[in-house]
Design a protein around this motif. Structure first.
Motif, mmCIF file in Angstrom:
data_model
loop_
_atom_site.group_PDB
_atom_site.id
_atom_site.type_symbol
_atom_site.label_atom_id
_atom_site.label_comp_id
_atom_site.label_asym_id
_atom_site.label_seq_id
_atom_site.Cartn_x
_atom_site.Cartn_y
_atom_site.Cartn_z
ATOM 1 N N CYS A 95 7.653 -10.751 5.495
ATOM 2 C CA CYS A 95 7.355 -9.317 5.471
ATOM 3 C C CYS A 95 7.885 -8.994 3.786
ATOM 4 O O CYS A 95 8.866 -9.303 3.507
ATOM 5 C CB CYS A 95 8.476 -8.619 6.246
ATOM 6 S SG CYS A 95 7.886 -9.083 7.834
ATOM 7 N N THR A 96 6.933 -8.256 3.312
ATOM 8 C CA THR A 96 7.220 -7.970 1.736
ATOM 9 C C THR A 96 7.425 -6.406 1.829
ATOM 10 O O THR A 96 7.067 -5.553 2.599
ATOM 11 C CB THR A 96 5.952 -8.280 0.936
ATOM 12 O OG1 THR A 96 4.708 -7.757 1.851
ATOM 13 C CG2 THR A 96 5.719 -9.798 0.976
ATOM 14 N N VAL A 97 8.140 -6.200 0.624
ATOM 15 C CA VAL A 97 8.615 -4.730 0.320
ATOM 16 C C VAL A 97 7.959 -4.175 -0.520
ATOM 17 O O VAL A 97 7.895 -4.615 -1.816
ATOM 18 C CB VAL A 97 9.913 -4.815 0.312
ATOM 19 C CG1 VAL A 97 10.611 -3.348 -0.161
ATOM 20 C CG2 VAL A 97 10.886 -5.519 1.149
ATOM 21 N N LYS A 98 7.329 -2.834 -0.619
ATOM 22 C CA LYS A 98 6.786 -2.228 -1.525
ATOM 23 C C LYS A 98 7.010 -0.834 -1.395
ATOM 24 O O LYS A 98 7.080 -0.249 -0.491
ATOM 25 C CB LYS A 98 5.368 -2.272 -1.568
ATOM 26 C CG LYS A 98 4.303 -1.904 -2.890
ATOM 27 C CD LYS A 98 2.898 -2.031 -2.700
ATOM 28 C CE LYS A 98 2.265 -1.353 -3.944
ATOM 29 N NZ LYS A 98 0.857 -0.955 -3.623
ATOM 30 N N ASP A 99 7.413 -0.110 -2.628
ATOM 31 C CA ASP A 99 8.037 1.273 -2.369
ATOM 32 C C ASP A 99 8.934 1.401 -1.479
ATOM 33 O O ASP A 99 8.949 2.504 -0.899
ATOM 34 C CB ASP A 99 6.851 2.339 -2.084
ATOM 35 C CG ASP A 99 5.758 2.205 -3.633
ATOM 36 O OD1 ASP A 99 6.241 1.746 -4.340
ATOM 37 O OD2 ASP A 99 4.422 2.401 -3.163
ATOM 38 N N GLY A 100 9.938 0.645 -1.277
ATOM 39 C CA GLY A 100 11.006 0.779 -0.338
ATOM 40 C C GLY A 100 10.739 0.374 1.117
ATOM 41 O O GLY A 100 11.689 0.778 2.048
ATOM 42 N N ARG A 101 9.247 0.199 1.376
ATOM 43 C CA ARG A 101 9.029 0.010 2.860
ATOM 44 C C ARG A 101 8.292 -1.363 3.181
ATOM 45 O O ARG A 101 7.875 -1.999 2.412
ATOM 46 C CB ARG A 101 8.109 1.288 3.367
ATOM 47 C CG ARG A 101 6.804 1.193 2.652
ATOM 48 C CD ARG A 101 6.025 2.480 2.720
ATOM 49 N NE ARG A 101 6.858 3.271 1.549
ATOM 50 C CZ ARG A 101 6.418 4.736 1.572
ATOM 51 N NH1 ARG A 101 5.927 5.246 2.614
ATOM 52 N NH2 ARG A 101 7.080 5.372 0.471
ATOM 53 N N ILE A 102 8.215 -1.759 4.106
ATOM 54 C CA ILE A 102 7.540 -3.052 4.647
ATOM 55 C C ILE A 102 6.188 -2.900 4.630
ATOM 56 O O ILE A 102 5.477 -1.792 5.084
ATOM 57 C CB ILE A 102 8.015 -3.374 6.077
ATOM 58 C CG1 ILE A 102 9.569 -3.791 6.110
ATOM 59 C CG2 ILE A 102 7.171 -4.669 6.610
ATOM 60 C CD1 ILE A 102 10.100 -5.033 5.190
ATOM 61 N N GLU A 103 5.489 -3.901 4.103
ATOM 62 C CA GLU A 103 4.063 -3.797 3.791
ATOM 63 C C GLU A 103 3.157 -4.230 5.131
ATOM 64 O O GLU A 103 1.943 -3.479 5.189
ATOM 65 C CB GLU A 103 3.705 -4.470 2.653
ATOM 66 C CG GLU A 103 3.939 -3.935 1.098
ATOM 67 C CD GLU A 103 3.360 -4.744 0.062
ATOM 68 O OE1 GLU A 103 2.347 -4.302 -0.548
ATOM 69 O OE2 GLU A 103 3.990 -5.845 -0.295
ATOM 70 N N GLN A 104 3.535 -5.102 5.657
ATOM 71 C CA GLN A 104 2.850 -5.703 6.904
ATOM 72 C C GLN A 104 2.967 -4.714 8.166
ATOM 73 O O GLN A 104 3.897 -3.898 8.245
ATOM 74 C CB GLN A 104 3.504 -7.085 7.403
ATOM 75 C CG GLN A 104 3.155 -8.079 6.273
ATOM 76 C CD GLN A 104 3.847 -8.004 5.105
ATOM 77 O OE1 GLN A 104 4.965 -7.533 5.141
ATOM 78 N NE2 GLN A 104 3.436 -8.556 4.187
#
Lengths: 728, 149
Positions: free
Chosen positions: A651-660
Motif C-alpha cells: 500500500c502506497t501513500v500519496k497526499d497523506g492517504r492510501i492510494e490502493q
C-alpha cells in the motif's frame, strides 16, 4: 436441506432474525440465586463446569471463548476439551459465550483475544482441565448413584462403566446430578501419548453452513426494523470533517439520516445499504486534512532511510560481542538494504458491525477476533456500564489480525446512538476498507555481515528502521520506549528467537512512526524480519562461496529445533540432489509464535521476470499438533497470503492517504498461481506453539532466494509488481 | 420495481433498475448467501448463475437480470439433496472462513456443468475467485474428486 447437513455450531445468530430486540438475546446462562448451584444453558441443560453443557440425549455443547475466523481453532479447542471429557465426538457442538456473560461470571472463560496465533496455545491448559473436570464430575455422579467408588469407574465415548460389575450409564443420564457436585480442583491431564482425539485431523465443526449460504457473517445480520449505514472516514489519517452538505442528498431514495461520527467520519443511514452508499457518494464532504496530507511514500522512505544511519538513535533488541568493532576489522564485509511496505489485511468481508442502542441497553453483533475488546469499545462508545452491554460474535469473513481492532464497532455504536431503538448495520465499502486499514507496518533494514579470512561469519549488524505497532496500539507494552515485538524472529530468546549463533551480533531498531496506522497483520513483524534475515543469509552464503543450506547449518548448532525443521524441508525437497532442468530452489527458516518453521520453493523464471512457483515444501514444529488437517491448511494458506503480499501487495501513500482502493489495485493470488504445498509436520512435543502465522515468514524469502538462484539477481524490496516481476 | 426469478421463485422487488443484482438479491430478496467482496467484479464472492452462466452479480444491473433465470447458493441444492459440489466441499473440508465459498462453489458448479472432467488448465482458466484464506489446494482437489466420481 437440514436432513443432509448437520450444523454443529450452535450460534444464537440463527435466532436473531426473529428474536425481539433486547429480549431473549442475552439469555444463555441462568445463574439462580439461593437455589442449587446449577448453571443452565438457554435450553435448560446443565453446565458441568463452565466449558461443558451435557444434554439429556448425550449431546455435548462445548463453550469456545476464542474466535473462529477460518483458522480452525474452534474445532481444535473442542478437540482439546473432548479429549479430556471422553465424550462421543460425533455428538459435540460448540457455542460462544458472550463477553458480557463472561464479565458477569468473573471472566470464567478467560481471554477472548484471538491473535498472535494464541487461540489454542494460550488456552490449551485450562480448556483441557475444563473437559477433565466435567469428566470427573460425571463419573462421580454415576458412582454415587451406583454407590460404588468412583475409582472403579471409567468413561469413554460418553459412556460410564463400572468395571467390576459391568454396569453402564451415559453422560446425559447423570448430567443433572453431576452439575450439583462441587468441581474438583486438582484434575490430572492425560499424558500426550494417551491422546485419542488430539492429533487427529477430524473434520471441522462449521463447514456445512459455509457450503449452503446459511452461515451468518456480520454482513448478514438482520434485526427487525434495522437500517443500514455506509461510512466515509477522512481519507487522510488524522484529518477531520470540516463540513458536509446534507441538503444535497435529502430526499434521495431510502435516506433516513446523515450522521457525523466522531470528529473524523460521516455516515449515511438508509433503508438499504445500497441506498446508503449511493447517497454517501453523492454527499459533498469538506475535510480538514491537516499536515498529514503532505506525507507520501517518498517522504516516509526518506525518513526511514535516515534511520538506517548508525549515528541515529536506536533500541537494541539482541546483542552479543561487539559487532561494530568486528565489522571494522573484518577481512571482508558485505552490506545490503531491504524494505517492506504497508499491507492491507483485505479480509474478504469488509469491516462491519450491527448495533442497537437505547438508554438502558447497547448490543452489538459483529465478527471480531477479540470479543472482550469489542465489548470494551461498546461500553466506551455507548457510555453504558458493562451490565447494560453485550457483544454477540458472529462468523467473520476473515480476520488475519484486522478484526482484533474495534474501530468499526465504535462507529456502529456511535451511529446507533443517534437513532435510539433502531438497529443499525454499518458496512464499510471495499474502498473504505482499503483506505482505513490497520496496515502491516513499514520498515527498512540495513544488514552488514563480516567474515574472517576463512570465510567464517564473525559479525552481523541488523539495523531496522521504521514503524512500531505497539507504539500505536499498545503503548503500555513498550519497554522504556522500545518495542520488543519489533524483533520477532531475530530476538535473543523467547517465542520468536533468532536461530543462528554469530559471535558478534547487533540487532537494533530505529523507531520511526509515520502517521499511517499500523496493525497486527498475519505474521506481524516476523514477515519482514524473516525476509530481511533469510534473504541476507543467502547473500552471506554467496559471499562466502557456500551452499545456502550448508552455510546456515554451520550457524545453527546451538539451535537444534530451528535446524530440525530446516533439515526436514531440505530432505523433502531433495536439496542434496540437483533440481530438475530449469527449476531453481530457495530455502528459509524462522521461529515465531513459539513454533519453528522452514520452507523451500522450487520455481522457474521466464524472460527474467515471470515466476512460476512449482512446488513448496514447508515444515513446522509447533510442539503439539492438535489437528493436522487444519495445520496443513494454515501452512498452505500462509503461502497464499504471504506470496500475494510479495507479488501483488504493497500500500502506497500519496497526499497523506492510501492510494490502493480495491482488488484491482491490491490484487490477491488466484488458483492458477497457487503452488502445490507439501507440509511436513515434525512436532517434537513438550511445548505449545502457534500455527496460523509463523509459516508466512518463510513464504517470501524461499521464493526470493529461488529467484536469485534462477537469475543471479537479488530482490530487496516488495512488492514484485513494482519491479515488473509477476507470476508466469 | 423489478421482477426477478431467483431459485425458481418470482420476486417483485422495489428497486431502481440500475441497482446491482447483488444488492437486490441480498437486501431486497433477503438471500444473504451471495456475498459482497469488492463491488467491481474482481473477487467473485458474489458469483451466481444467470441462465446457467457463472456471473458476478455486483456487475449486473437488476434491469439486465430481469426475465432471466437466476440461481444463488441457496438454490443450488435440489430440495433436500445437496449439489455434488456442496457435498464434495463438506467431504473434503474445503472452506476456511468460508466467506468466498458461496461464489467459489457457484463458479465450480458452472464449470462442471460445462466440463464434467476439467483439467488443471481448465480449472485455472475458469476459477478466478479470490480466497484470502488460501483454500485453493482443497478447491482443486475437490473438483478432481467430483470429476473422477
Amino acid at each position: 436441506m437440514n436432513k443432509h447437513v448437520s450444523p454443529r455450531m450452535n450460534r444464537r445468530a440463527f435466532v436473531i432474525g426473529t428474536a425481539a430486540v433486547g429480549a431473549g438475546l442475552a439469555i444463555g446462562l441462568d445463574i439462580p440465586f439461593g437455589g442449587p448451584a446449577v448453571v443452565r444453558a438457554a435450553d435448560g441443560s446443565p453446565e458441568i463446569g463452565a466449558w461443558v453443557v451435557v444434554r439429556p440425549d448425550d449431546t455435548v455443547v462445548i463453550r469456545i471463548a476464542r474466535s473462529e475466523m477460518g483458522q480452525g481453532s474452534l474445532t481444535g479447542l473442542a478437540q482439546l476439551v473432548a479429549e479430556e471429557l471422553e465424550c462421543d465426538w460425533s455428538k459435540v457442538s460448540t457455542e460462544y459465550p458472550t463477553p458480557g456473560q463472561s464479565v458477569a461470571r468473573k471472566r470464567v472463560w478467560g481471554d477472548f483475544s484471538t491473535g498472535g496465533s494464541r487461540g489454542i496455545r494460550s488456552s490449551q491448559d485450562y480448556v483441557r482441565k475444563g473437559g477433565a473436570t466435567a469428566r470427573v464430575m460425571l463419573i462421580q455422579a454415576a458412582a454415587e448413584a451406583w454407590k460404588v467408588p468412583a475409582s472403579e469407574c471409567t468413561a469413554a465415548n460418553s459412556v460410564i462403566t463400572h468395571t467390576p460389575s459391568g454396569k453402564t450409564t451415559t453422560y446425559g443420564k447423570v448430567a443433572e446430578a453431576a452439575a450439583k457436585l462441587t468441581p474438583p480442583t486438582d484434575v490430572k491431564l492425560k499424558d500426550p501419548k494417551d491422546w485419542k482425539l488430539i492429533g487427529k485431523g477430524v473434520k471441522r465443526l462449521d463447514t456445512a453452513e459455509k457450503t449452503t449460504g446459511t452461515m451468518i457473517y456480520g454482513i448478514d445480520v438482520k434485526l427487525p426494523g434495522m437500517l443500514n449505514a455506509a461510512i466515509k472516514d477522512c481519507p487522510v489519517f488524522g484529518g477531520k470533517v470540516k463540513s458536509f452538505d446534507e441538503a444535497k442528498i435529502t430526499g434521495m431514495k431510502g435516506v433516513k439520516k446523515v450522521v457525523k461520527v466522531g470528529d473524523t467520519a460521516v455516515a449515511v443511514v438508509a433503508d438499504t445499504w445500497w441506498h446508503a452508499k449511493t447517497a454517501l457518494e453523492a454527499l459533498p464532504i469538506v475535510w480538514d486534512e491537516g499536515d498529514n496530507a503532505k506525507v507520501s511514500s517518498e517522504s516516509i522512505a526518506k525518513w526511514l532511510t535516515e534511520g538506517l544511519a548508525n549515528e541515529q538513535p536506536a533500541y537494541v533488541g539482541n546483542k552479543n560481542g561487539d559487532a561494530k568493532a568486528a565489522i571494522a576489522s573484518a577481512a571482508k564485509k558485505i552490506e545490503a538494504v531491504y524494505s517492506y511496505p504497508y499491507q492491507n489485511h483485505a479480509t474478504m468481508e469488509p469491516m462491519n458491525a450491527t448495533a442497537v442502542y437505547t438508554a438502558d441497553k447497547c448490543e452489538v453483533w459483529c465478527g471480531t477476533q477479540n470479543g472482550e475488546a469489542a465489548f470494551a469499545a461498546t461500553l466506551e462508545a455507548s457510555g453504558l456500564p458493562a451490565e447494560k452491554c453485550d457483544v454477540h460474535k458472529v462468523m467473520p469473513g476473515g480476520g488475519f489480525g484486522r478484526r482484533g481492532q474495534t474501530d468499526y464497532v465504535r462507529q456502529a455504536v456511535l451511529i446507533a446512538k443517534e437513532m435510539p431503538g433502531t438497529p443499525i448495520k454499518l458496512l464499510w465499502s471495499r474502498e473504505e476498507d482499503m483506505a482505513h486499514g490497520r496496515y502491516h507496518p513499514i520498515t527498512q533494514c540495513k544488514m552488514t555481515g563480516a567474515f574472517d579470512a576463512d570465510n567464517n561469519l564473525v559479525a552481523l549488524h541488523y539495523r531496522l528502521s521504521g514503524q512500531s505497532i505497539l507504539f500505536s496500539l499498545r503503548p503500555e507494552a513498550l519497554q522504556n520506549g522500545m518495542d520488543p515485538a519489533a524483533f520477532q524472529g531475530v530476538a535473543q530468546s523467547g517465542e520468536a528467537a533468532f536461530g543462528y549463533s554469530v559471535p558478534n551480533l547487533l540487532v537494533e531498531h530505529a523507531m520511526r512512526n509515520p502517521h499511517v496506522p499500523p496493525g497486527f497483520w498475519r505474521g506481524v513483524n516476523v514477515n519482514h524480519n524473516a525476509i530481511y534475515m533469510e534473504c541476507f543469509m543467502d547473500e552471506l552464503a554467496q559471499a562466502a562461496g557456500q551452499d545456502p543450506l550448508e552455510f546456515r547449518r554451520k550457524l545453527m548448532g546451538n539451535h537444534p529445533k530451528h535446524l530440525a525443521v530446516l533439515n526436514a524441508v531440505a530432505e523433502k525437497i531433495g536439496w542434496s540432489t540437483p533440481a530438475p532442468q530449469g527449476i531453481y530452489r530457495g530455502i528459509a527458516q524462522v521461529m515465531g509464535y513459539g513454533s519453528y518453521v522452514a520452507g523451500a520453493a522450487e520455481i522457474s523464471v521466464t524472460d527474467g521476470n515471470k515466476i512460476k512457483v512449482h512446488r513448496i515444501v514447508a515444515s513446522t514444529d509447533p510442539g503439539y499438533v492438535v489437528n493436522p488437517a487444519q495445520v496443513e491448511r494454515q501452512i498452505a494458506g500462509s503461502f497464499v497470503y504471504g506470496l500475494s503480499a510479495l507479488f501483488y501487495g504493497g500500500c502506497t501513500v500519496k497526499d497523506g492517504r492510501i492510494e490502493q482502493s480495491n482488488f484491482d489495485t491490491y490484487n490477491s493470488m488466484r488458483i492458477n498461481e497457487m503452488p502445490k504445498v507439501e507440509s511436513v509436520m515434525v512436532p517434537s512435543g513438550g511445548f505449545w506453539g502457534g500455527v496460523g502465522e509463523p509459516t508466512i515468514g518463510v513464504a517470501a524469502p524461499a521464493v526470493l532466494n529461488a529467484y536469485f538462484a534462477a537469475t543471479g539477481k537479488r530482490i530487496r524490496s516488495v512488492p514484485l509488481r513494482d519491479q515488473n516481476i509477476t507470476f508466469a | 420495481m423489478a421482477n426477478l426469478t431467483i431459485n425458481g421463485k418470482t420476486f417483485t422487488l422495489d428497486v431502481e433498475p440500475d441497482t446491482p443484482l447483488l444488492w437486490a438479491i441480498r437486501e431486497n430478496a433477503g438471500l444473504t448467501g451471495t456475498k459482497y467482496g469488492c463491488g467491481i467484479a474482481q473477487c467473485g464472492a458474489c458469483t451466481v448463475h444467470i441462465d446457467g452462466v457463472a456471473t458476478r452479480s455486483c456487475g449486473v444491473s437488476v434491469s439486465e437480470a430481469a426475465g432471466k433465470k437466476i440461481t444463488t447458493i441457496e438454490g443450488l441444492a435440489s430440495g433436500n439433496t445437496l449439489h455434488k459440489v456442496q457435498e464434495a466441499w463438506i467431504a473434503q473440508d474445503v472452506p476456511q472462513c468460508g466467506y468466498c465459498q458461496s461464489g467459489m462453489i457457484m463458479a465450480v458448479a458452472a464449470l462442471l456443468t460445462e466440463k464434467p472432467k476439467p483439467t488443471d488448465a481448465d480449472i485455472d482458466e475458469a476459477i478466478t475467485n479470490i480466497c484470502r484464506c488460501g483454500t485453493f489446494q482443497q478447491v482443486r482437489e475437490a473438483i478432481h474428486t467430483i470429476a473422477s466420481a
